[in-house]
Design a protein around this motif. Structure first.
Motif, short mmCIF file in Angstrom:
data_model
loop_
_atom_site.label_atom_id
_atom_site.label_comp_id
_atom_site.label_asym_id
_atom_site.label_seq_id
_atom_site.Cartn_x
_atom_site.Cartn_y
_atom_site.Cartn_z
N THR A 45 20.31 18.91 29.96
CA THR A 45 20.11 20.28 30.43
C THR A 45 18.63 20.59 30.63
OG1 THR A 45 19.82 21.28 28.24
CG2 THR A 45 22.09 21.00 29.03
N ALA A 46 18.38 21.69 31.34
CA ALA A 46 17.00 22.13 31.56
C ALA A 46 16.27 22.36 30.24
CB ALA A 46 16.99 23.40 32.40
N TRP A 49 15.11 19.04 29.10
CA TRP A 49 14.06 18.54 29.98
C TRP A 49 12.73 19.22 29.68
CZ3 TRP A 49 17.85 19.77 34.48
CH2 TRP A 49 18.93 18.88 34.42
N GLU A 50 12.79 20.37 28.99
CA GLU A 50 11.56 21.09 28.60
C GLU A 50 11.18 20.85 27.15
OE1 GLU A 50 12.33 25.14 29.68
OE2 GLU A 50 12.60 24.63 31.80
N PRO A 133 22.58 17.61 38.92
CA PRO A 133 22.48 18.87 38.16
C PRO A 133 23.02 20.05 38.98
CG PRO A 133 20.40 17.68 38.10
CD PRO A 133 21.27 16.99 39.11
N ARG A 135 24.08 24.47 38.36
CA ARG A 135 23.91 25.59 37.44
C ARG A 135 25.11 25.68 36.49
NH1 ARG A 135 21.27 28.80 42.00
NH2 ARG A 135 19.12 28.90 41.25
N PHE A 154 21.34 28.01 33.80
CA PHE A 154 20.37 26.93 33.65
C PHE A 154 20.96 25.69 34.31
CE2 PHE A 154 23.20 26.87 30.06
CZ PHE A 154 23.50 25.53 29.87
N GLU A 155 20.13 24.72 34.59
CA GLU A 155 20.56 23.47 35.21
C GLU A 155 21.10 22.52 34.14
OE1 GLU A 155 20.20 22.31 38.64
OE2 GLU A 155 19.99 24.47 39.00
#
Length: 194
Positions: A45-46, A49-50, A133, A135, A154-155
């Motif tokens: 997920t986003a 990834w962060e 990916p 949403r 979110f992606e």
């Protein structure tokens, strides 16, 4: 923590995972009911990834295929949530999902309810179709329908996030149970004792 840093999120989910490990000591098994953002593998997920991780990712890392991550999704209905943190709970109408979401794929399939086991043999083509990916909507304690895209989407790569997925096209807000009277000498947590 909601408005906080990646570090504050990670501290909270690490604590949840350490509590789970403590409860599972001695070979016990457990079922953890949590929001998709906590239970799905964050690395897909986003948020992952962060730099954020969650209890689902930690469980998969520690227990491999012994940990089964199940997500839930809906198109429309009602939800018990608040307009903002520390605001009172209310029953709100949930907007239909965006056309560019994973949930929209379920809606387009025309099934009002479904259970999809992404671990089953023969789901390779389905998994492949979902490798890009898309949403995904996340509604939790707070629901802001007027800013839904920014607040709740979110992606994610669904088949990497979850081992299985429960689809309920229409949902209804949970109804709180009526609190019973506590008899003299009983703990507030009776009958669970937690």
């Amino acid at each position: 923590m909601y408005r906080g840093s990646v570090e504050s999120w990670n501290i909270r989910d690490r604590h949840m995972f350490e509590t789970l490990q403590h409860l599972m000591a001695g070979g016990r098994k457990a079922v953890v009911w949590a929001h998709n953002s906590h239970i799905g593998h964050a690395g897909a997920t986003a948020m992952g990834w962060e730099g954020e991780f969650n209890i689902g990712e930690l469980a998969k890392t520690a227990y491999g295929d012994e940990a089964v991550l199940v997500g839930f999704g809906t198109d429309h209905g009602t939800v018990a949530a608040a307009d903002d943190w520390d605001e009172p709970m209310q029953v709100m109408h949930v907007r239909p999902v965006r056309e560019d979401s994973h949930e929209a794929l379920f809606r387009e399939a025309g099934l009002p309810r479904a259970f999809l086991d992404l671990r089953e043999p023969g789901t390779g083509a389905l998994r492949e179709a979902w490798t890009a990916p898309r949403r995904e909507r996340a509604i939790g304690v707070v629901y802001r329908s007027r800013s839904e895209l920014q607040s709740h989407y979110f992606e994610a790569v669904l088949p990497e996030q979850f081992d299985a997925y429960v689809w309920l096209e229409e949902t209804r807000a949970v109804t709180p149970l009526q609190a019973g009277e506590i008899r003299s000498g009983e703990s507030e947590t009776f009958p669970t004792g937690l």
